[in-house]
Design a protein around this motif. Structure first.
Motif, PDB file in Angstrom:
ATOM      1  N   SER A 110       0.839  -1.200   0.000  1.00 21.76           N
ATOM      2  CA  SER A 110       0.000   0.000   0.000  1.00 21.76           C
ATOM      3  C   SER A 110       0.876   1.253   0.000  1.00 21.76           C
ATOM      4  CB  SER A 110      -0.916   0.008   1.224  1.00 21.76           C
ATOM      5  OG  SER A 110      -1.484   1.284   1.411  1.00 21.76           O
ATOM      6  N   LYS A 111       0.729   2.088  -1.015  1.00 24.30           N
ATOM      7  CA  LYS A 111       1.505   3.322  -1.080  1.00 24.30           C
ATOM      8  C   LYS A 111       1.175   4.243   0.089  1.00 24.30           C
ATOM      9  CE  LYS A 111       1.973   3.222  -6.142  1.00 24.30           C
ATOM     10  NZ  LYS A 111       3.395   2.884  -6.150  1.00 24.30           N
ATOM     11  N   ALA A 112      -0.106   4.292   0.444  1.00 20.97           N
ATOM     12  CA  ALA A 112      -0.509   5.166   1.548  1.00 20.97           C
ATOM     13  C   ALA A 112       0.104   4.704   2.863  1.00 20.97           C
ATOM     14  CB  ALA A 112      -2.037   5.192   1.651  1.00 20.97           C
ATOM     15  N   ALA A 113       0.091   3.385   3.105  1.00 25.57           N
ATOM     16  CA  ALA A 113       0.654   2.859   4.352  1.00 25.57           C
ATOM     17  C   ALA A 113       2.156   3.062   4.399  1.00 25.57           C
ATOM     18  CB  ALA A 113       0.303   1.384   4.491  1.00 25.57           C
ATOM     19  N   ALA A 114       2.836   2.843   3.277  1.00 26.87           N
ATOM     20  CA  ALA A 114       4.289   3.006   3.240  1.00 26.87           C
ATOM     21  C   ALA A 114       4.681   4.470   3.405  1.00 26.87           C
ATOM     22  CB  ALA A 114       4.848   2.451   1.937  1.00 26.87           C
ATOM     23  N   ALA A 115       3.913   5.371   2.807  1.00 26.30           N
ATOM     24  CA  ALA A 115       4.246   6.803   2.842  1.00 26.30           C
ATOM     25  C   ALA A 115       4.228   7.373   4.249  1.00 26.30           C
ATOM     26  CB  ALA A 115       3.277   7.576   1.947  1.00 26.30           C
ATOM     27  N   LYS A 116       3.431   6.794   5.133  1.00 28.11           N
ATOM     28  CA  LYS A 116       3.350   7.287   6.508  1.00 28.11           C
ATOM     29  C   LYS A 116       4.694   7.224   7.241  1.00 28.11           C
ATOM     30  CE  LYS A 116      -1.513   5.951   7.157  1.00 28.11           C
ATOM     31  NZ  LYS A 116      -2.442   5.064   7.911  1.00 28.11           N
ATOM     32  N   HIS A 117       5.601   6.357   6.760  1.00 31.07           N
ATOM     33  CA  HIS A 117       6.874   6.152   7.456  1.00 31.07           C
ATOM     34  C   HIS A 117       8.057   6.777   6.717  1.00 31.07           C
ATOM     35  CE1 HIS A 117       5.032   3.267  10.289  1.00 31.07           C
ATOM     36  NE2 HIS A 117       4.290   2.913   9.258  1.00 31.07           N
TER      37      HIS A 117
ATOM     38  N   GLY B 242       7.317   4.179  -6.373  1.00 33.39           N
ATOM     39  CA  GLY B 242       7.069   3.981  -4.948  1.00 33.39           C
ATOM     40  C   GLY B 242       5.905   4.814  -4.463  1.00 33.39           C
ATOM     41  N   PRO B 243       5.753   4.875  -3.141  1.00 26.35           N
ATOM     42  CA  PRO B 243       6.591   4.184  -2.145  1.00 26.35           C
ATOM     43  C   PRO B 243       6.055   2.783  -1.811  1.00 26.35           C
ATOM     44  CG  PRO B 243       5.089   5.663  -1.036  1.00 26.35           C
ATOM     45  CD  PRO B 243       4.839   5.849  -2.502  1.00 26.35           C
ATOM     46  N   THR B 244       6.933   1.973  -1.254  1.00 29.37           N
ATOM     47  CA  THR B 244       6.563   0.689  -0.669  1.00 29.37           C
ATOM     48  C   THR B 244       7.360   0.515   0.617  1.00 29.37           C
ATOM     49  OG1 THR B 244       8.222  -0.413  -2.042  1.00 29.37           O
ATOM     50  CG2 THR B 244       5.944  -0.463  -2.836  1.00 29.37           C
ATOM     51  N   GLY B 245       7.141  -0.574   1.321  1.00 27.77           N
ATOM     52  CA  GLY B 245       7.849  -0.768   2.580  1.00 27.77           C
ATOM     53  C   GLY B 245       7.992  -2.226   2.950  1.00 27.77           C
ATOM     54  N   ILE B 246       8.613  -2.437   4.091  1.00 24.49           N
ATOM     55  CA  ILE B 246       8.762  -3.775   4.678  1.00 24.49           C
ATOM     56  C   ILE B 246       8.248  -3.716   6.111  1.00 24.49           C
ATOM     57  CG2 ILE B 246      10.363  -5.606   5.349  1.00 24.49           C
ATOM     58  CD1 ILE B 246      12.268  -4.600   3.185  1.00 24.49           C
ATOM     59  N   ALA B 247       7.449  -4.706   6.490  1.00 24.54           N
ATOM     60  CA  ALA B 247       7.002  -4.857   7.873  1.00 24.54           C
ATOM     61  C   ALA B 247       7.319  -6.283   8.314  1.00 24.54           C
ATOM     62  CB  ALA B 247       5.511  -4.557   7.999  1.00 24.54           C
ATOM     63  N   LYS B 248       7.148  -6.538   9.603  1.00 27.27           N
ATOM     64  CA  LYS B 248       7.430  -7.879  10.110  1.00 27.27           C
ATOM     65  C   LYS B 248       6.397  -8.266  11.158  1.00 27.27           C
ATOM     66  CE  LYS B 248      10.777  -6.222  13.603  1.00 27.27           C
ATOM     67  NZ  LYS B 248      12.170  -6.332  14.095  1.00 27.27           N
ATOM     68  N   MET B 249       6.164  -9.577  11.248  1.00 26.52           N
ATOM     69  CA  MET B 249       5.243 -10.115  12.247  1.00 26.52           C
ATOM     70  C   MET B 249       6.004 -11.062  13.172  1.00 26.52           C
ATOM     71  SD  MET B 249       1.765 -12.417  11.797  1.00 26.52           S
ATOM     72  CE  MET B 249       0.789 -11.057  11.131  1.00 26.52           C
ATOM     73  N   ASN B 250       5.774 -10.933  14.463  1.00 23.95           N
ATOM     74  CA  ASN B 250       6.355 -11.862  15.425  1.00 23.95           C
ATOM     75  C   ASN B 250       5.602 -13.187  15.342  1.00 23.95           C
ATOM     76  OD1 ASN B 250       6.539 -13.212  18.233  1.00 23.95           O
ATOM     77  ND2 ASN B 250       8.154 -11.655  18.287  1.00 23.95           N
ATOM     78  N   VAL B 251       6.331 -14.289  15.122  1.00 20.51           N
ATOM     79  CA  VAL B 251       5.664 -15.564  14.874  1.00 20.51           C
ATOM     80  C   VAL B 251       5.089 -16.184  16.142  1.00 20.51           C
ATOM     81  CG1 VAL B 251       7.154 -15.984  12.888  1.00 20.51           C
ATOM     82  CG2 VAL B 251       7.748 -16.984  15.096  1.00 20.51           C
ATOM     83  N   LEU B 252       5.435 -15.648  17.308  1.00 18.32           N
ATOM     84  CA  LEU B 252       4.870 -16.149  18.557  1.00 18.32           C
ATOM     85  C   LEU B 252       3.628 -15.374  18.976  1.00 18.32           C
ATOM     86  CD1 LEU B 252       8.146 -16.737  20.619  1.00 18.32           C
ATOM     87  CD2 LEU B 252       6.791 -18.428  19.354  1.00 18.32           C
TER      88      LEU B 252
ATOM     89  N   VAL C 131      10.803  -0.562   7.425  1.00 13.88           N
ATOM     90  CA  VAL C 131      11.352   0.538   6.638  1.00 13.88           C
ATOM     91  C   VAL C 131      10.428   0.856   5.482  1.00 13.88           C
ATOM     92  CG1 VAL C 131      12.685  -0.890   5.014  1.00 13.88           C
ATOM     93  CG2 VAL C 131      13.529   1.391   5.615  1.00 13.88           C
ATOM     94  N   SER C 132      10.434   2.100   5.046  1.00  9.53           N
ATOM     95  CA  SER C 132       9.768   2.501   3.809  1.00  9.53           C
ATOM     96  C   SER C 132      10.799   3.123   2.882  1.00  9.53           C
ATOM     97  CB  SER C 132       8.651   3.518   4.082  1.00  9.53           C
ATOM     98  OG  SER C 132       7.523   2.896   4.658  1.00  9.53           O
ATOM     99  N   VAL C 133      10.596   2.950   1.588  1.00  8.59           N
ATOM    100  CA  VAL C 133      11.494   3.520   0.582  1.00  8.59           C
ATOM    101  C   VAL C 133      10.642   4.142  -0.517  1.00  8.59           C
ATOM    102  CG1 VAL C 133      13.432   1.970   1.023  1.00  8.59           C
ATOM    103  CG2 VAL C 133      11.643   1.277  -0.577  1.00  8.59           C
ATOM    104  N   PRO C 134      11.206   5.085  -1.280  1.00  5.53           N
ATOM    105  CA  PRO C 134      10.401   5.793  -2.271  1.00  5.53           C
ATOM    106  C   PRO C 134      10.285   5.094  -3.615  1.00  5.53           C
ATOM    107  CG  PRO C 134      12.560   6.790  -2.132  1.00  5.53           C
ATOM    108  CD  PRO C 134      12.523   5.723  -1.079  1.00  5.53           C
ATOM    109  N   PHE C 135      10.601   3.798  -3.665  1.00  2.00           N
ATOM    110  CA  PHE C 135      10.516   3.034  -4.911  1.00  2.00           C
ATOM    111  C   PHE C 135       9.813   1.708  -4.661  1.00  2.00           C
ATOM    112  CE2 PHE C 135      14.749   2.544  -2.975  1.00  2.00           C
ATOM    113  CZ  PHE C 135      14.774   1.181  -2.720  1.00  2.00           C
ATOM    114  N   GLN C 136       9.650   0.919  -5.716  1.00  2.00           N
ATOM    115  CA  GLN C 136       8.955  -0.370  -5.610  1.00  2.00           C
ATOM    116  C   GLN C 136       9.919  -1.451  -5.142  1.00  2.00           C
ATOM    117  OE1 GLN C 136       6.777  -1.666  -9.106  1.00  2.00           O
ATOM    118  NE2 GLN C 136       6.983  -3.816  -8.539  1.00  2.00           N
ATOM    119  N   ILE C 137       9.642  -2.033  -3.988  1.00  2.00           N
ATOM    120  CA  ILE C 137      10.457  -3.133  -3.479  1.00  2.00           C
ATOM    121  C   ILE C 137      10.092  -4.419  -4.215  1.00  2.00           C
ATOM    122  CG2 ILE C 137      10.821  -4.631  -1.469  1.00  2.00           C
ATOM    123  CD1 ILE C 137      10.605  -2.153   0.280  1.00  2.00           C
TER     124      ILE C 137
END
Length: 467
Positions: free
Chosen positions: A198-205, A224-234, A242-248
């Motif tokens: 989501s460009k809107a979600a990534a842009a917030k960061h 862009g923008p796009t980003g990376i998020a993570k989930m705790n598996v427990l 992180v967010s970056v101004p291009f397509q990951i």
């Protein structure tokens, strides 16, 4: 010419019989369902290398991308994609050839076999899309973990239970993040990374005033923008990385060093700056290999604690110089990346080849290149630093001894009409390479799962510590 004709008569007859007998499977199957072995050893018609085909039927097989592990943590099973059961992932035992369905309910994008535990992680849609919903519409996703040890045991014993006994929903990703199937599992197996589409979600960061990159190149990708998020598996808790101004594009975790990622700027071809690295907490964002305008960098893969292999392409003719060559050499013929709109990159006027970058020292070394043709394209290496491997546009597989710089064509004859490239990946112990191949395909396009050995003579020299 049909390269299969070069096989010995008995082997050729066996291979043709194998590919002509399509298995009849039910349209739907449950997790843990077993399928007959298709395992067959075929002699490479060009190089003589013994190739272990773990699948041989034309049911649309594809290996996991070379950025990710292929084998389960016990080293016995390879996870792969297949239309054997539509939309589900499969596992094949390297020694017995037994095939087992390892997902139920589908998966989205990358499959992530854990390397410390017998588990499989992936992303999938939380519920079926309503009829007519466009794929671009963002929906809620789930992170799922499969208990492979229990599944394989129950499948072998014939005591299978319902899917929820093997598949655990780790957590849900809200639709507004636009989670995409570019995913990775951290080395400590505590965090599951995914792309925020989501460009809107990534842009917030992004920091205020960040210049958003437009599409780059003739495929109209890379914006862009796009980003990376993570989930705790427990706990299922989600954190933004992180967010970056291009397509990951591809996201991969360093399987030897927890909390370290490598990812790409995806344009479908040459990028202004292809390779990037960042820590799992979002710090340390930087280009992995700072590239120049004339360099076409692609297909990076983490191959050890401190090293990343990547290809610097040499597949395009030098402007103003007459080039002659047969189809499939990269000089002429239907090879990718020839469009002039990609700019001046990708010629051999500058250094090209299989490069290995050290994540700590940031030094780069080119360890090999084909003398002509497209050059090495999809690349990988053994974790012990002994070998490197790459494919080319013609689906040839090249092995490189990093100690001596010797390079050999290890396997060929995989049909350049194939639906995809062979995408080599080393086994964790550095003795075998997994590829996908259309060598046995009746239509020249469908692919199967294959394991190629490092020659015994090379393995012996490695043990002896001698060239």
């Amino acid at each position: 010419m049909n390269k299969l004709k070069a096989l010995p008569n008995l082997m050729r007859a066996s291979a043709l019989l194998c590919v002509s007998m399509a298995l009849t499977q039910p349209a739907l199957a449950e997790i843990g369902k077993r399928f007959p072995s298709e395992r067959q050893v075929v002699t490479d018609p060009i190089t003589g290398t013994p190739l272990t085909f773990l699948t041989t039927q034309p049911h649309g097989d594809a290996k996991i991308y070379q950025t990710h592990p292929q084998w389960t943590s016990d080293g016995q099973w390879l996870i792969f994609r297949s239309a054997m059961v539509a939309g589900e992932a499969m596992a094949v035992n390297e020694q017995t050839g037994d095939i087992v369905q390892v997902t139920e309910g589908g998966y989205d994008g990358m499959l992530n076999p854990a390397q410390k535990s017998m588990r499989l992680f992936f992303l999938r849609e939380a519920e079926p899309r309503a009829k007519g919903t466009p794929p671009a519409v963002e929906v809620k996703k789930q992170v799922v973990a499969v208990d492979l040890a229990r599944l394989f045991a129950d499948s072998k014993a014939g005591t299978l239970k319902k899917a929820e006994h093997y598949q655990r929903i780790v957590g849900e990703v809200p639709a507004e993040l636009g989670a995409v199937g570019d995913t990775a599992l951290d080395a400590d197996e505590d965090w599951f990374y995914f792309r925020v589409g989501s460009k809107a979600a990534a842009a917030k960061h992004l920091p205020p005033g960040t210049k958003i990159e437009p599409p780059f190149g003739p495929r109209n990708m890379g914006a862009g923008p796009t980003g990376i998020a993570k989930m705790n598996v427990l706990t299922g808790a989600i954190q933004h990385v992180v967010s970056v101004p291009f397509q990951i594009g591809h996201i991969q975790a360093n399987l030897w060093n927890p909390g370290e990622l490598v990812f790409s700027w995806e344009t479908g071809g040459k990028s202004p700056q292809r390779t990037w690295t960042v820590k799992g907490d979002g710090t340390g964002l930087r280009p992995l290999y700072p590239e120049s305008e004339h360099e076409w960098v692609t297909h990076e893969a983490i191959i050890g604690k401190d090293e990343v292999a990547l290809a610097i392409m040499g597949h395009r003719p030098i402007p103003g110089v007459e080039h002659k060559g047969p189809a499939g050499t990269g000089v002429e013929g239907p090879n990718p990346g020839q469009d002039a709109a990609w700019g001046p990159s990708g010629t051999r006027e500058k250094p090209t080849g299989l490069a290995i970058v050290n994540l700590r020292s940031r030094e780069m070394q080119i360890v090999g290149q084909t003398p002509s043709g497209s050059g090495l394209w999809h690349v990988h290496g053994s974790a012990d630093g002994r070998w490197a491997v790459g494919d080319d546009f013609a689906r040839g597989l090249y092995l490189i001894d990093r100690k001596t710089s010797e390079m050999m064509l290890l396997s060929a004859g995989h049909k350049d009409t194939a639906r995809d490239h062979i995408h080599p990946t080393f086994s964790p112990d550095g003795t075998r390479i997994q590829i996908q191949s259309a060598m046995l395909s009746p239509d020249g396009r469908g692919m199967n799962i294959v394991v190629v050995p490092v020659p015994q003579a090379w393995l012996k020299r490695a043990v002896a510590g001698k060239p």
